[in-house]
Motif scaffolding. Structure first.
Motif, short mmCIF file in Angstrom:
data_model
loop_
_atom_site.label_atom_id
_atom_site.label_comp_id
_atom_site.label_asym_id
_atom_site.label_seq_id
_atom_site.Cartn_x
_atom_site.Cartn_y
_atom_site.Cartn_z
N TRP A 41 0.82 -1.22 0.00
CA TRP A 41 0.00 0.00 0.00
C TRP A 41 0.85 1.26 0.00
CZ3 TRP A 41 -3.64 -3.13 -0.83
CH2 TRP A 41 -3.87 -4.26 -0.04
N PRO A 42 0.36 2.32 -0.63
CA PRO A 42 1.04 3.61 -0.52
C PRO A 42 1.00 4.11 0.93
CG PRO A 42 -0.55 3.61 -2.34
CD PRO A 42 -0.80 2.38 -1.55
N ARG A 43 1.96 4.92 1.31
CA ARG A 43 1.99 5.47 2.66
C ARG A 43 0.77 6.36 2.89
NH1 ARG A 43 5.37 5.90 6.92
NH2 ARG A 43 6.97 4.67 5.84
N ASP A 44 0.19 6.21 4.06
CA ASP A 44 -0.96 7.01 4.50
C ASP A 44 -2.20 6.80 3.65
OD1 ASP A 44 0.58 8.15 6.56
OD2 ASP A 44 1.29 9.74 5.25
N PHE A 45 -2.23 5.72 2.86
CA PHE A 45 -3.43 5.45 2.07
C PHE A 45 -4.56 5.06 3.01
CE2 PHE A 45 -6.38 3.01 -0.45
CZ PHE A 45 -6.49 3.78 -1.59
N PRO A 46 -5.74 5.70 2.91
CA PRO A 46 -6.82 5.47 3.87
C PRO A 46 -7.23 4.00 3.97
CG PRO A 46 -7.31 7.36 2.48
CD PRO A 46 -6.09 6.71 1.89
#
Length: 364
Positions: A41-46
């Protein structure tokens, strides 16, 4: 020996023994365990990304920093889909991902996330924890040096974003769609051209026209991704992921070397995230869907029965092919099917029956 003298000596001995006993864990507790954790996952992806980050922080906090989790989002240490190999090789100790990404290694990995016409979140939890699913997950993982645990769920997912209306199974033919797992195999059976790309790359492929459609998760995540800028038709329900479990995958040799108490701490942190993430998705999706429709002009559509029947026929073919892969694949599918029948049968006259009546009475 006089009674008073005996008590005095016994008390001193007890204090000394207590000091030794209390001192032993202190030595163990001072040893820091460095953990490298990679994700898809991308960083800080909800939801997905923040849930993985929350797990990493929780495990560190639960142990007062004794387990130090060094978290890497997709692309920060390895590419998203390289997370499995990074952990299996021992270069990292943990990954957080949807295990159906690894179905190319063995199709049964799909069952540990979600499969077409599969298990809802409650059914999935029941199968994994009490229906033999965890034991089968362990058997599958052992072939690759991986120990897996439940660590999140997104619940029932949407059917996907489409540039055009889908009114019949024929409308799926020639469609270029991002959809991984066995759900992608179902779409391929119906004539779609399917691809599996990481979440962080979906928007650019959809906006450029490289793909015509995509599934992702649900309103909360999908609104964040701004898919509505490229496709306006938003279909439900998703047959491919009715209760998508997220997995904490660990290097098995590393896991086996941990103490029983440290394993329990990791299990507890993962189990908590499994509950918290699902609660968060349920809390966020309703409002996000309303905004997509009222503010972004998204056209909400339901797959009709003809399309769903076609999904079902294609899924039956995919399952039969999957069972033929290997004895383990057949064993995992048969266990899943048993849970779907027995747990699903109970849900039909409990949760489902109640919701149908509640929604009818309240006109929800």
């Amino acid at each position: 020996m006089k009674r008073r003298e005996f008590i005095k000596k016994a008390g001193v001995g007890a204090v000394a023994a207590g000091a030794v006993f209390a001192g032993a864990p202190a030595v163990h507790a001072s040893k820091t365990i460095e953990i490298t954790m990679v994700t898809t996952w991308p960083r800080d992806f909800p939801g997905l990304g923040t849930g993985a980050q929350r797990f990493a922080k929780r495990l560190s906090d639960m142990t007062n920093g004794r387990m130090k989790v060094n978290y890497y989002a997709a692309g920060e240490r390895v590419k998203a889909f390289d997370s499995f190999d990074e952990v299996a090789s021992g270069n990292a100790q943990m990954y957080h991902a949807a295990d159906y990404y690894w179905k190319g290694k063995h199709p049964s990995w799909a069952y540990m996330t979600a499969v077409p016409f599969g298990l809802t979140v409650n059914e999935m939890n029941a199968w994994i924890r009490f229906g033999g699913g965890q034991e089968l997950w362990d058997e599958l993982g052992a072939e690759f040096g991986i120990k897996g645990l439940l660590c999140g769920n997104t619940g029932s997912q949407m059917g996907g974003w489409f540039r055009k209306e889908i009114n019949s199974p024929e409308d799926l033919k020639g469609l270029k769609m991002r959809i991984p797992g066995l759900g992608g195999d179902v779409m391929a059976k119906l004539g779609a051209s399917t691809v599996s790309i990481p979440g962080g790359q979906i928007y650019e492929n959809l906006i450029s026209g490289a793909i015509d459609a995509t599934e992702w998760v649900g309103p909360w995540n999908d609104a964040f991704m701004k898919f509505y800028e490229a496709a306006k038709y938003y279909y439900y329900p998703g047959m491919h992921e009715p209760g998508s479990a997220l997995g904490l995958g660990m290097n098995k040799k590393w896991w086996d070397g941990l103490s029983a108490s440290d394993q329990l701490l990791i299990e507890a942190a993962a189990s908590m995230e499994n509950d918290v993430m699902m609660a968060e998705f349920n809390s966020r999706n309703g409002e996000s869907l309303r905004k997509l429709v009222t503010e972004q002009g998204v056209l909400l559509r339901e797959f009709n029965d003809d399309i769903y029947d076609a999904f079902g026929e294609a899924a039956a073919e995919v399952f039969e092919e999957t069972r033929k892969h290997s004895p383990l694949a057949a064993k995992i599918h048969d266990s899943f099917e048993k849970a779907r029948k027995e747990v699903g049968g109970w849900m039909k006259i409990s949760d489902q029956a109640y919701l149908n009546q509640r929604n009818r009475v309240l006109k929800l």
